[in-house]
Design an enzyme around this catalytic site. Structure first.
Site, PDB file in Angstrom:
ATOM      1  N   ASP A  50      -5.796  -3.554  -2.286  1.00 19.23           N
ATOM      2  CA  ASP A  50      -4.719  -3.312  -1.323  1.00 19.23           C
ATOM      3  C   ASP A  50      -4.155  -4.613  -0.765  1.00 19.23           C
ATOM      4  O   ASP A  50      -4.892  -5.467  -0.268  1.00 19.23           O
ATOM      5  CB  ASP A  50      -5.293  -2.458  -0.188  1.00 19.23           C
ATOM      6  CG  ASP A  50      -4.240  -1.908   0.756  1.00 19.23           C
ATOM      7  OD1 ASP A  50      -3.194  -2.562   0.932  1.00 19.23           O
ATOM      8  OD2 ASP A  50      -4.457  -0.819   1.297  1.00 19.23           O
ATOM      9  N   SER A  93       0.829  -1.203   0.000  1.00 22.23           N
ATOM     10  CA  SER A  93       0.000   0.000   0.000  1.00 22.23           C
ATOM     11  C   SER A  93       0.871   1.264   0.000  1.00 22.23           C
ATOM     12  O   SER A  93       1.669   1.465  -0.904  1.00 22.23           O
ATOM     13  CB  SER A  93      -0.952  -0.034   1.201  1.00 22.23           C
ATOM     14  OG  SER A  93      -1.975   0.923   1.080  1.00 22.23           O
TER      15      SER A  93
END
Length: 345
Positions: free
Chosen positions: A208, A49
């Site tokens: 993510d 991320s």
């Protein structure tokens, strides 16, 4: 300032694993700069991320020795975070429409374009530009950076570029680094997911990487039964599990006024970080983790002021400095690796 190695001494070397954490990535940068100021030569970087943004840019900069620590700091502090919330053109209605249409409040196009531009400035577009020559690595792992992504279509954690060929039948050298980073930071319901089409025509939805592993500190651990050549340091801006969801997303703390929310808070916290926390609780793992204090910054606080970003950066720098003051690589090998690798002594 961290003490640098003596003149003529061989620079210490390390691989890095950077956790997710949204806008808290600035704390990761502070810790990285402290390692650089201490003379560390960074070889490979894994990111999730927000950590994938830092990791790929750092890998590009390290490869060409293109950014000084001061420039890396300024780049992190100048990220146009407010613009990264790119909803539709109509205030208030834009995010709602995006959520109904794409199951996400924001498109993520501005962040994607910024990442692509900064990487291009450093000479990196495809993963082939981040090739890393090392005899002891499998061919699919010979890259300076790797990002963690969750494939919700095939139901697995994938590491790009390592898994392009195995999972999707694609040549990793030809794939866009910025596209992989954009997928790794596709926070569910916040940014639109990314679609990747395999060579067989299967369309995978990527989100993510933190959904399945937000701090995979084990990424670079050797699998060939030999002792590591240098340490892997993990840097995390995610609070301890015991701090609860409110420490991860402070804006949700008012929910604690309702007693029924405690179980939900603990459940979501466990889903987000429980897998990695179990691994981190092992002494041989936690001893190489740099933990940055970031509990007063929300993961999705894109309105954060520069002053608060600088404080977060300073927290990261201080955490790494404190860590290095007690870090002892030979002692680590003797205590945690000698039993498995007698020759490490």
């Amino acid at each position: 300032m961290v003490d640098r190695p003596a003149a003529g001494a061989r620079p210490p070397t390390a691989d890095l694993v950077l956790s997710g954490g949204g806008v808290r990535f600035v704390g990761l940068v502070g810790a990285v700069v402290a390692l650089m100021d201490a003379g560390y030569s960074v070889q490979r970087i894994s990111g999730v991320s927000g950590g994938s943004v830092v990791g790929t840019i750092l890998a590009a900069a390290v490869q060409g020795d293109q950014l000084t620590p001061a420039q890396l700091k300024e780049l992190a502090l100048s990220v146009p975070l407010r613009a990264w919330r790119d909803a539709g053109p109509i205030p208030v209605v834009g995010p709602v429409w995006g959520f109904l249409r794409d199951s996400a409040l924001y498109r993520g196009d501005v962040a994607h374009a910024w990442i692509r531009s900064e990487l291009a400035n450093l000479g990196v577009r495809s993963w082939g530009d981040l090739a890393y020559d090392a005899d002891n690595l499998a061919p699919e792992r010979r890259y300076r950076a790797v990002v963690t992504v969750t494939d919700v279509t095939t139901g697995q954690l994938v590491r790009l570029p390592w898994d392009y060929r195995r999972v999707y039948g694609l040549d990793p050298d030809e794939q866009s680094v910025a596209d992989a980073v954009r997928a790794s930071m596709a926070v569910p319901f916040f940014y639109r997911p990314v679609t990747l089409t395999s060579s067989h025509g299967l369309r995978s939805t990527l989100v993510d990487g933190g959904v399945l592993s937000n701090f995979p500190i084990y990424t670079f651990d050797r699998l060939d039964g030999r002792p590591p050549q240098w340490p892997t340091f993990g840097i995390t801006v995610v609070p301890e599990l015991s701090d609860g969801l409110g420490a991860m997303v402070p804006v949700l703390r008012p929910l604690r006024l309702f007693g029924q929310s405690l179980l939900l808070e603990n459940l979501i916290s466990t889903i987000l970080v429980g897998h990695d926390q179990t691994y981190l609780n092992q002494p041989g793992v936690s001893v190489r983790a740099i933990k940055v204090n970031s509990t007063d910054v929300s993961v999705l606080d894109f309105d954060i002021s520069r002053d608060r970003l600088e404080k977060l950066y300073d927290n990261g720098y201080a955490a790494a400095t404190d860590f290095l003051s007690t870090w002892d690589w030979p002692a680590y090998l003797r205590r945690f690796r000698a039993a498995r690798y007698p020759e490490a002594d």
